[in-house]
Each structure stands twice: as structure tokens, then as C-alpha cells.
Write an enzyme that holds these catalytic residues in place. Structure first.
Site, PDB file in Angstrom:
ATOM      1  N   GLU A  96      -1.099  -8.586 -13.223  1.00  0.00           N
ATOM      2  CA  GLU A  96      -0.845  -7.017 -13.506  1.00  0.00           C
ATOM      3  C   GLU A  96      -2.115  -6.231 -13.123  1.00  0.00           C
ATOM      4  O   GLU A  96      -3.415  -6.676 -13.304  1.00  0.00           O
ATOM      5  CB  GLU A  96      -0.709  -6.843 -14.842  1.00  0.00           C
ATOM      6  CG  GLU A  96      -0.434  -5.474 -15.713  1.00  0.00           C
ATOM      7  CD  GLU A  96       0.778  -4.464 -14.994  1.00  0.00           C
ATOM      8  OE1 GLU A  96       0.902  -4.492 -13.724  1.00  0.00           O
ATOM      9  OE2 GLU A  96       1.261  -4.183 -15.904  1.00  0.00           O
ATOM     10  N   ASP A  97      -1.964  -4.883 -12.890  1.00  0.00           N
ATOM     11  CA  ASP A  97      -3.017  -4.197 -12.240  1.00  0.00           C
ATOM     12  C   ASP A  97      -3.911  -3.488 -13.591  1.00  0.00           C
ATOM     13  O   ASP A  97      -5.015  -3.913 -13.742  1.00  0.00           O
ATOM     14  CB  ASP A  97      -2.781  -3.022 -11.540  1.00  0.00           C
ATOM     15  CG  ASP A  97      -1.471  -2.148 -12.092  1.00  0.00           C
ATOM     16  OD1 ASP A  97      -0.929  -2.559 -13.329  1.00  0.00           O
ATOM     17  OD2 ASP A  97      -1.176  -1.304 -11.538  1.00  0.00           O
ATOM     18  N   ASP A 100      -2.866  -0.926 -20.610  1.00  0.00           N
ATOM     19  CA  ASP A 100      -3.015   0.260 -21.169  1.00  0.00           C
ATOM     20  C   ASP A 100      -2.604   0.286 -22.589  1.00  0.00           C
ATOM     21  O   ASP A 100      -3.216  -0.449 -23.451  1.00  0.00           O
ATOM     22  CB  ASP A 100      -2.418   1.391 -20.198  1.00  0.00           C
ATOM     23  CG  ASP A 100      -2.901   2.764 -20.570  1.00  0.00           C
ATOM     24  OD1 ASP A 100      -3.890   2.869 -21.351  1.00  0.00           O
ATOM     25  OD2 ASP A 100      -2.184   3.628 -20.209  1.00  0.00           O
ATOM     26  N   PHE A 149      -8.502   7.688 -16.104  1.00  0.00           N
ATOM     27  CA  PHE A 149      -7.397   7.671 -15.238  1.00  0.00           C
ATOM     28  C   PHE A 149      -7.835   6.859 -13.952  1.00  0.00           C
ATOM     29  O   PHE A 149      -8.354   7.387 -13.058  1.00  0.00           O
ATOM     30  CB  PHE A 149      -6.566   8.750 -14.995  1.00  0.00           C
ATOM     31  CG  PHE A 149      -5.113   8.233 -14.537  1.00  0.00           C
ATOM     32  CD1 PHE A 149      -3.998   7.888 -15.491  1.00  0.00           C
ATOM     33  CD2 PHE A 149      -4.678   8.199 -13.068  1.00  0.00           C
ATOM     34  CE1 PHE A 149      -2.935   7.400 -14.755  1.00  0.00           C
ATOM     35  CE2 PHE A 149      -3.625   7.853 -12.722  1.00  0.00           C
ATOM     36  CZ  PHE A 149      -2.559   7.530 -13.578  1.00  0.00           C
ATOM     37  N   ARG A 162      -3.390   4.635  -3.502  1.00  0.00           N
ATOM     38  CA  ARG A 162      -3.508   3.188  -3.472  1.00  0.00           C
ATOM     39  C   ARG A 162      -4.295   2.448  -2.479  1.00  0.00           C
ATOM     40  O   ARG A 162      -4.413   1.461  -2.438  1.00  0.00           O
ATOM     41  CB  ARG A 162      -1.964   2.988  -3.175  1.00  0.00           C
ATOM     42  CG  ARG A 162      -0.818   3.166  -4.313  1.00  0.00           C
ATOM     43  CD  ARG A 162       0.452   2.311  -4.082  1.00  0.00           C
ATOM     44  NE  ARG A 162       1.439   3.034  -4.904  1.00  0.00           N
ATOM     45  CZ  ARG A 162       1.907   2.530  -6.392  1.00  0.00           C
ATOM     46  NH1 ARG A 162       1.074   1.668  -6.707  1.00  0.00           N
ATOM     47  NH2 ARG A 162       2.658   3.222  -6.960  1.00  0.00           N
TER      48      ARG A 162
HETATM   49  P1  IMP Z   1       1.156   0.175 -20.232  1.00  0.00           P
HETATM   50  O1  IMP Z   1       2.621  -0.270 -20.632  1.00  0.00           O
HETATM   51  O2  IMP Z   1       0.870   1.377 -21.145  1.00  0.00           O
HETATM   52  O3  IMP Z   1       0.278  -0.925 -20.776  1.00  0.00           O
HETATM   53  O4  IMP Z   1       1.252   0.538 -18.970  1.00  0.00           O
HETATM   54  C1  IMP Z   1       0.679  -0.135 -17.806  1.00  0.00           C
HETATM   55  C2  IMP Z   1       1.128   0.488 -16.794  1.00  0.00           C
HETATM   56  O5  IMP Z   1       0.964   1.887 -16.709  1.00  0.00           O
HETATM   57  C3  IMP Z   1       0.169  -0.181 -15.636  1.00  0.00           C
HETATM   58  O6  IMP Z   1       0.599  -1.510 -15.113  1.00  0.00           O
HETATM   59  C4  IMP Z   1       0.076   0.874 -14.529  1.00  0.00           C
HETATM   60  O7  IMP Z   1       0.947   0.825 -13.695  1.00  0.00           O
HETATM   61  C5  IMP Z   1       0.079   2.129 -15.436  1.00  0.00           C
HETATM   62  N1  IMP Z   1      -1.057   2.891 -15.961  1.00  0.00           N
HETATM   63  C6  IMP Z   1      -1.937   2.586 -16.967  1.00  0.00           C
HETATM   64  N2  IMP Z   1      -3.047   3.058 -17.052  1.00  0.00           N
HETATM   65  C7  IMP Z   1      -3.205   3.609 -15.703  1.00  0.00           C
HETATM   66  C8  IMP Z   1      -4.421   4.254 -15.153  1.00  0.00           C
HETATM   67  O8  IMP Z   1      -5.240   4.663 -15.354  1.00  0.00           O
HETATM   68  N3  IMP Z   1      -3.976   4.420 -13.622  1.00  0.00           N
HETATM   69  C9  IMP Z   1      -2.942   4.115 -13.040  1.00  0.00           C
HETATM   70  N4  IMP Z   1      -1.911   3.673 -13.507  1.00  0.00           N
HETATM   71  C10 IMP Z   1      -2.131   3.407 -14.921  1.00  0.00           C
HETATM   72 MG    MG Z   2       1.468  -2.020 -13.501  1.00  0.00          MG
END
Ligand code: IMP
Ligand code: MG
Length: 172
Positions: A96-97, A100, A149, A162
Site C-alpha cells: 500500500e502507498d 491514513d 497531504f 504521481r
Molecule cells: P485510509 O482508508 O484513510 O487509510 O486511506 C488510504 C488511502 O487514501 C491511501 O491508500 C491513499 O490512496 C489515500 N490517501 C491517504 N492519505 C493520503 C495523502 O496524504 N495523499 C494522497 N492520498 C492519500
Molecule cells: Mg492507496
């Protein structure tokens, strides 16, 4: 208008990836692990990671959508593109990238666990723990980041940024 600032240089990212790739080589030798990357944000990370691991493995992709356009989570997770590989009995590493709120990953890890993999671990480029809603344990992590962000190195804001080779963040 926000500006783009560098958080981690390409070299810093490469060094961290080398370290976790080394750990994975030790943990998964002769296991032919299946790396499942969560599209789209992890495509650059996955590409660098598999070449650093440099050992037999397979890859597949899912696309989960939790964010609409903009920077706030919609809280709803959709499976947009499904896996083409059987997970049962495989040693699976989800790539995963950024973790959050944790909502996306906890949903997806639960779904994978139901398919009875031989083992299941999570690898993330970035962890943003300040915004966690659901607990998620990350087995291989490159960096913990503050509440900014993040864009670049595959990660977008509304499909932009990207292509940036560094991990960056947007500053107001
Ligand atoms: P979560 O479900 O809130 O953990 O969201 C995870 C996904 O939201 C990540 O895999 C990203 O694709 C996106 N995301 C969360 N924070 C960021 C950020 O700071 N920049 C860009 N995408 C984000
Ligand atoms: Mg992601």
C-alpha cells in the site's frame, strides 16, 4: 494556491526500500510470495520494491476506492478492480502507498483473511498514524509521516503529481 515541498528524496526512499527488501528476502526465501498492490498509488513503490527484493515472487493488483476527488476520505470503500489470483494457501504481502484512517486496509485485509492465505502481511510506503480510525498493523514500513497531504512517487491529489520522483507534500 498550494506549493509542492519535498519530504523524502529519491535516494532516501531507495535506501529504505533496500532495507525492507532485505527483510523480505530473509522472511520469504523459497516461499514465492504473492505481492498484492493497491492501485493506483502504490504502482511506483511496487515497481521499485520487487526489483529490490530480486527473488522469485508474483504480483497482482486490486483497486479499492475510498477517496473521491479532493483530500478527504469519503469513508466508503469500493472494490473497483478485483484480484485475478487465488489467495488460498499463498504467502500474501499487501503493498500500500499510505495508511491514513486505516479504513481501506482493514476492509481489504479482512476480505483477504477470509480467503485463507498461508500468511498475510502488510507493507506500506507511508504511515500517517495521526489520522487513524481503525487499528492496522504494518509489518514492513518505509516512513512514518506527519499530518500533511502527501503527493508524488505514485501518490496523487486529484490524479496530479504521481510522476514526481520524490515523496512530497502540499503546503498551503
Ligand atoms: P485510509 O482508508 O484513510 O487509510 O486511506 C488510504 C488511502 O487514501 C491511501 O491508500 C491513499 O490512496 C489515500 N490517501 C491517504 N492519505 C493520503 C495523502 O496524504 N495523499 C494522497 N492520498 C492519500
Ligand atoms: Mg492507496
Amino acid at each position: 494556491m498550494s506549493t509542492v515541498q519535498v519530504m523524502f528524496s529519491g535516494d532516501e526512499v531507495r535506501r529504505r526500500i533496500e532495507r525492507i527488501a532485505q527483510e523480505m528476502r530473509e522472511d520469504y526465501s523459497d516461499k514465492n510470495p504473492l505481492l498484492i498492490a493497491v492501485l493506483k498509488g502504490s504502482f511506483v513503490f511496487l515497481a521499485d520494491l520487487v526489483r529490490a527484493i530480486n527473488m522469485p515472487l508474483e504480483v497482482d493488483f486490486v483497486r479499492l476506492s475510498s477517496y473521491g476527488s479532493g483530500t478527504e476520505s469519503s469513508g466508503r470503500i469500493k472494490v473497483v478492480h478485483r484480484l485475478g489470483t487465488t489467495v488460498k494457501g499463498r504467502h500474501v504481502i499487501v503493498v500500500e502507498d499510505i495508511v491514513d484512517s486505516g479504513l481501506t486496509l482493514s476492509f481489504f485485509m479482512d476480505e483477504l483473511r477470509r480467503r485463507r492465505p498461508a500468511s498475510l502481511r502488510l507493507c506500506a510506503l507511508l504511515d500517517k498514524p495521526s489520522r487513524r480510525i481503525v487499528p492496522v498493523s504494518i509489518d514492513y514500513l518505509c516512513f512514518t509521516v506527519p499530518e500533511k497531504f502527501v503527493v508524488g512517487y505514485g501518490i496523487d491529489c486529484d490524479e496530479k503529481f504521481r510522476y514526481l520522483p520524490e515523496v512530497c507534500y502540499l503546503e498551503d
